[in-house]
Motif scaffolding. Structure first.
Motif, PDB file in Angstrom:
ATOM      1  N   CYS A  91       0.928  -1.236   0.007  1.00 28.57           N
ATOM      2  CA  CYS A  91      -0.223   0.260   0.008  1.00 28.57           C
ATOM      3  C   CYS A  91       0.839   1.216  -0.058  1.00 28.57           C
ATOM      4  CB  CYS A  91      -0.881  -0.108   1.323  1.00 28.57           C
ATOM      5  SG  CYS A  91      -1.969   1.236   1.336  1.00 28.57           S
ATOM      6  N   ALA A  92       0.321   2.113  -0.706  1.00 24.97           N
ATOM      7  CA  ALA A  92       1.329   3.569  -0.958  1.00 24.97           C
ATOM      8  C   ALA A  92       0.344   4.707  -0.717  1.00 24.97           C
ATOM      9  CB  ALA A  92       2.158   3.480  -2.083  1.00 24.97           C
ATOM     10  N   VAL A  93       0.949   5.722  -0.235  1.00 22.15           N
ATOM     11  CA  VAL A  93       0.186   7.249   0.080  1.00 22.15           C
ATOM     12  C   VAL A  93       1.032   8.191  -0.372  1.00 22.15           C
ATOM     13  CG1 VAL A  93       0.867   7.313   2.634  1.00 22.15           C
ATOM     14  CG2 VAL A  93      -1.362   8.514   1.560  1.00 22.15           C
ATOM     15  N   ARG A  94       0.302   9.283  -0.881  1.00 22.57           N
ATOM     16  CA  ARG A  94       0.895  10.422  -1.254  1.00 22.57           C
ATOM     17  C   ARG A  94      -0.026  11.690  -0.817  1.00 22.57           C
ATOM     18  NH1 ARG A  94       2.116  12.458  -7.348  1.00 22.57           N
ATOM     19  NH2 ARG A  94       1.552  14.459  -6.818  1.00 22.57           N
ATOM     20  N   GLU A  95       0.572  12.673  -0.085  1.00 21.09           N
ATOM     21  CA  GLU A  95      -0.248  13.904  -0.059  1.00 21.09           C
ATOM     22  C   GLU A  95      -0.619  14.559  -1.164  1.00 21.09           C
ATOM     23  OE1 GLU A  95       1.340  14.549   4.702  1.00 21.09           O
ATOM     24  OE2 GLU A  95       1.859  15.950   3.000  1.00 21.09           O
ATOM     25  N   LYS A  96      -1.858  15.007  -1.064  1.00 19.62           N
ATOM     26  CA  LYS A  96      -2.076  15.961  -2.474  1.00 19.62           C
ATOM     27  C   LYS A  96      -1.555  17.138  -2.523  1.00 19.62           C
ATOM     28  CE  LYS A  96      -6.826  13.967  -3.337  1.00 19.62           C
ATOM     29  NZ  LYS A  96      -8.095  14.620  -3.376  1.00 19.62           N
ATOM     30  N   THR A  97      -0.874  17.580  -1.419  1.00 18.78           N
ATOM     31  CA  THR A  97       0.027  18.757  -1.455  1.00 18.78           C
ATOM     32  C   THR A  97       1.330  18.729  -1.297  1.00 18.78           C
ATOM     33  OG1 THR A  97      -0.908  19.405   0.702  1.00 18.78           O
ATOM     34  CG2 THR A  97      -2.293  20.329  -1.095  1.00 18.78           C
ATOM     35  N   GLY A  98       1.595  17.196  -1.050  1.00 21.78           N
ATOM     36  CA  GLY A  98       2.981  17.000  -0.688  1.00 21.78           C
ATOM     37  C   GLY A  98       4.261  16.918  -1.687  1.00 21.78           C
ATOM     38  N   GLY A  99       3.767  17.378  -2.777  1.00 21.03           N
ATOM     39  CA  GLY A  99       5.007  17.032  -3.842  1.00 21.03           C
ATOM     40  C   GLY A  99       4.974  15.560  -4.341  1.00 21.03           C
ATOM     41  N   PHE A 100       6.316  15.159  -4.445  1.00 13.75           N
ATOM     42  CA  PHE A 100       6.639  13.942  -5.104  1.00 13.75           C
ATOM     43  C   PHE A 100       6.590  12.810  -4.389  1.00 13.75           C
ATOM     44  CE2 PHE A 100       7.582  16.203  -8.896  1.00 13.75           C
ATOM     45  CZ  PHE A 100       8.170  17.395  -8.546  1.00 13.75           C
ATOM     46  N   LYS A 101       6.672  12.845  -2.988  1.00 16.34           N
ATOM     47  CA  LYS A 101       7.107  11.638  -2.240  1.00 16.34           C
ATOM     48  C   LYS A 101       5.794  11.090  -1.937  1.00 16.34           C
ATOM     49  CE  LYS A 101       9.532  11.815   1.634  1.00 16.34           C
ATOM     50  NZ  LYS A 101      10.117  12.099   2.877  1.00 16.34           N
ATOM     51  N   THR A 102       6.119   9.589  -2.271  1.00 17.15           N
ATOM     52  CA  THR A 102       5.087   8.409  -2.209  1.00 17.15           C
ATOM     53  C   THR A 102       5.724   7.752  -1.053  1.00 17.15           C
ATOM     54  OG1 THR A 102       4.128   8.659  -4.292  1.00 17.15           O
ATOM     55  CG2 THR A 102       3.633   6.345  -3.065  1.00 17.15           C
ATOM     56  N   ILE A 103       5.134   7.389  -0.051  1.00 16.97           N
ATOM     57  CA  ILE A 103       5.390   6.564   0.927  1.00 16.97           C
ATOM     58  C   ILE A 103       4.694   5.221   1.047  1.00 16.97           C
ATOM     59  CG2 ILE A 103       5.447   6.069   3.621  1.00 16.97           C
ATOM     60  CD1 ILE A 103       7.158   8.709   2.688  1.00 16.97           C
ATOM     61  N   PHE A 104       5.572   4.061   1.149  1.00 14.66           N
ATOM     62  CA  PHE A 104       5.112   2.783   0.811  1.00 14.66           C
ATOM     63  C   PHE A 104       5.228   1.931   2.311  1.00 14.66           C
ATOM     64  CE2 PHE A 104       5.213   1.789  -3.755  1.00 14.66           C
ATOM     65  CZ  PHE A 104       5.769   2.861  -4.023  1.00 14.66           C
ATOM     66  N   GLY A 105       4.041   1.130   2.340  1.00 14.45           N
ATOM     67  CA  GLY A 105       4.104   0.290   3.530  1.00 14.45           C
ATOM     68  C   GLY A 105       5.111  -0.799   3.554  1.00 14.45           C
ATOM     69  N   ALA A 106       5.046  -1.728   4.626  1.00 11.52           N
ATOM     70  CA  ALA A 106       6.234  -2.487   4.772  1.00 11.52           C
ATOM     71  C   ALA A 106       5.979  -3.900   4.017  1.00 11.52           C
ATOM     72  CB  ALA A 106       6.239  -3.103   6.149  1.00 11.52           C
ATOM     73  N   GLY A 107       4.615  -4.000   3.612  1.00 11.76           N
ATOM     74  CA  GLY A 107       4.154  -5.076   2.612  1.00 11.76           C
ATOM     75  C   GLY A 107       3.492  -6.173   3.346  1.00 11.76           C
ATOM     76  N   THR A 108       2.647  -6.807   2.773  1.00 10.52           N
ATOM     77  CA  THR A 108       1.761  -8.030   2.831  1.00 10.52           C
ATOM     78  C   THR A 108       1.882  -8.923   2.021  1.00 10.52           C
ATOM     79  OG1 THR A 108       0.130  -6.764   4.234  1.00 10.52           O
ATOM     80  CG2 THR A 108      -0.389  -8.909   3.679  1.00 10.52           C
ATOM     81  N   ARG A 109       2.599 -10.403   2.709  1.00  7.85           N
ATOM     82  CA  ARG A 109       2.670 -11.518   1.825  1.00  7.85           C
ATOM     83  C   ARG A 109       1.290 -12.090   1.949  1.00  7.85           C
ATOM     84  NH1 ARG A 109       6.515 -13.198  -0.897  1.00  7.85           N
ATOM     85  NH2 ARG A 109       8.164 -11.866  -0.017  1.00  7.85           N
ATOM     86  N   LEU A 110       0.748 -12.475   0.688  1.00  4.74           N
ATOM     87  CA  LEU A 110      -0.371 -13.036   0.498  1.00  4.74           C
ATOM     88  C   LEU A 110      -0.199 -14.584  -0.108  1.00  4.74           C
ATOM     89  CD1 LEU A 110      -3.829 -13.426   0.334  1.00  4.74           C
ATOM     90  CD2 LEU A 110      -3.411 -12.571  -2.216  1.00  4.74           C
ATOM     91  N   PHE A 111      -0.680 -15.576   0.544  1.00  4.47           N
ATOM     92  CA  PHE A 111      -0.547 -16.817   0.188  1.00  4.47           C
ATOM     93  C   PHE A 111      -1.781 -17.492  -0.267  1.00  4.47           C
ATOM     94  CE2 PHE A 111       3.976 -18.130   0.681  1.00  4.47           C
ATOM     95  CZ  PHE A 111       4.240 -17.396   1.671  1.00  4.47           C
ATOM     96  N   VAL A 112      -1.962 -17.909  -1.439  1.00  4.23           N
ATOM     97  CA  VAL A 112      -3.460 -18.338  -1.679  1.00  4.23           C
ATOM     98  C   VAL A 112      -3.279 -19.953  -1.986  1.00  4.23           C
ATOM     99  CG1 VAL A 112      -5.561 -18.640  -3.306  1.00  4.23           C
ATOM    100  CG2 VAL A 112      -4.039 -16.507  -2.637  1.00  4.23           C
ATOM    101  N   LYS A 113      -3.837 -20.731  -1.169  1.00  2.67           N
ATOM    102  CA  LYS A 113      -3.692 -22.163  -1.103  1.00  2.67           C
ATOM    103  C   LYS A 113      -4.777 -22.821  -2.134  1.00  2.67           C
ATOM    104  CE  LYS A 113      -2.363 -22.979   3.593  1.00  2.67           C
ATOM    105  NZ  LYS A 113      -2.535 -23.716   4.893  1.00  2.67           N
ATOM    106  N   ALA A 114      -4.309 -23.899  -3.019  1.00  2.00           N
ATOM    107  CA  ALA A 114      -5.189 -24.681  -3.674  1.00  2.00           C
ATOM    108  C   ALA A 114      -5.904 -25.508  -3.066  1.00  2.00           C
ATOM    109  CB  ALA A 114      -4.460 -25.438  -4.829  1.00  2.00           C
TER     110      ALA A 114
END
Lengths: 114, 115
Positions: A91-114
């Motif tokens: 997931c990532a967020v950027r402020e509308k008035t914040g210029g160029f910087k986009t901040i990313f979350g740490a990530g979530t690993r998704l496992f889908v089992k058959a």
């Protein structure tokens, strides 16, 4: 300062079941919100974004996300998971008035089992 | 197909070496970014550039520098590589202004190991 939290390191779901990957954010103004997916040994691929308007946004591969301003959340969802959805999601967020910087979350690993 | 190309997929360097990571995009994008990706930490912004010869520090610029002599190329330089710079490095680009709201295009990454 803007920040993004993905509270789950890993999500496990059975193929065919609905999936949710959670994201909450903190910004000083209104946000632009994004989801990206990373398959093994690859760069990130853009999935979807929320800019303005309808709170439910649809993206690639059948994914959608719901923007909830009061809960400052932007959870990623899919009605029926596929094994091929197994990947790392950011997931990532950027402020509308914040210029160029986009901040990313740490990530979530998704496992889908058959 | 539009692309961001990172010159090396895997690199192994020795402590103290000067390391160059190259990134080229063919989309005529104004903005380019270098992130490093570490497990549990997600992506952290090292440097970005919004125009030729322009650069801005991100959140973790220490030990790194960048160069953008041409619009399509953005280089990350590790002045004196250290083991704590072992990581996956991702380059990204985006159009300027409202074009940046279409998200970033990422390269496939360079996995750097410093021994």
């Amino acid at each position: 300062a803007q920040s993004v939290a993905q509270p789950e390191d890993q999500v496990n779901v059975a193929e065919g079941n609905p999936l949710t990957v959670k994201c909450t954010y903190s910004v000083s103004g209104n946000p632009y919100l994004f989801w990206y997916v990373q398959y093994p040994n690859r760069g990130l691929q853009f999935l979807l974004k929320y800019i303005t308007g309808d709170n439910l946004v649809k993206g690639s591969y059948g994914f959608e996300a719901e923007f909830n301003k009061s809960q400052t959340s932007f959870h990623l969802k899919k009605p029926s998971a596929l094994v091929s959805d197994s990947a790392l999601y950011f997931c990532a967020v950027r402020e509308k008035t914040g210029g160029f910087k986009t901040i990313f979350g740490a990530g979530t690993r998704l496992f889908v089992k058959a | 197909d539009v692309k961001v190309t990172q010159s090396s997929r895997y690199l192994v360097k020795r402590t103290g070496e000067k390391v160059f990571l190259e990134c080229v995009q063919d989309m005529d994008h104004e903005n380019m970014f270098w992130y490093r990706q570490d497990p549990g930490l997600g992506l952290r912004l090292i440097y970005f550039s919004y125009d030729v010869k322009m650069k801005e520090k991100g959140d973790i610029p220490e030990g790194y520098s960048v160069s953008r002599e041409k619009k399509e190329r953005f280089s990350l330089i590790l002045e004196s590589a250290s083991t704590n710079q072992t990581s996956m490095y991702l380059c990204a680009s985006s159009a300027a202004g409202t074009g940046s709201l279409y998200g970033y295009t990422f390269g496939s990454g360079t996995r750097l190991t410093v021994v």
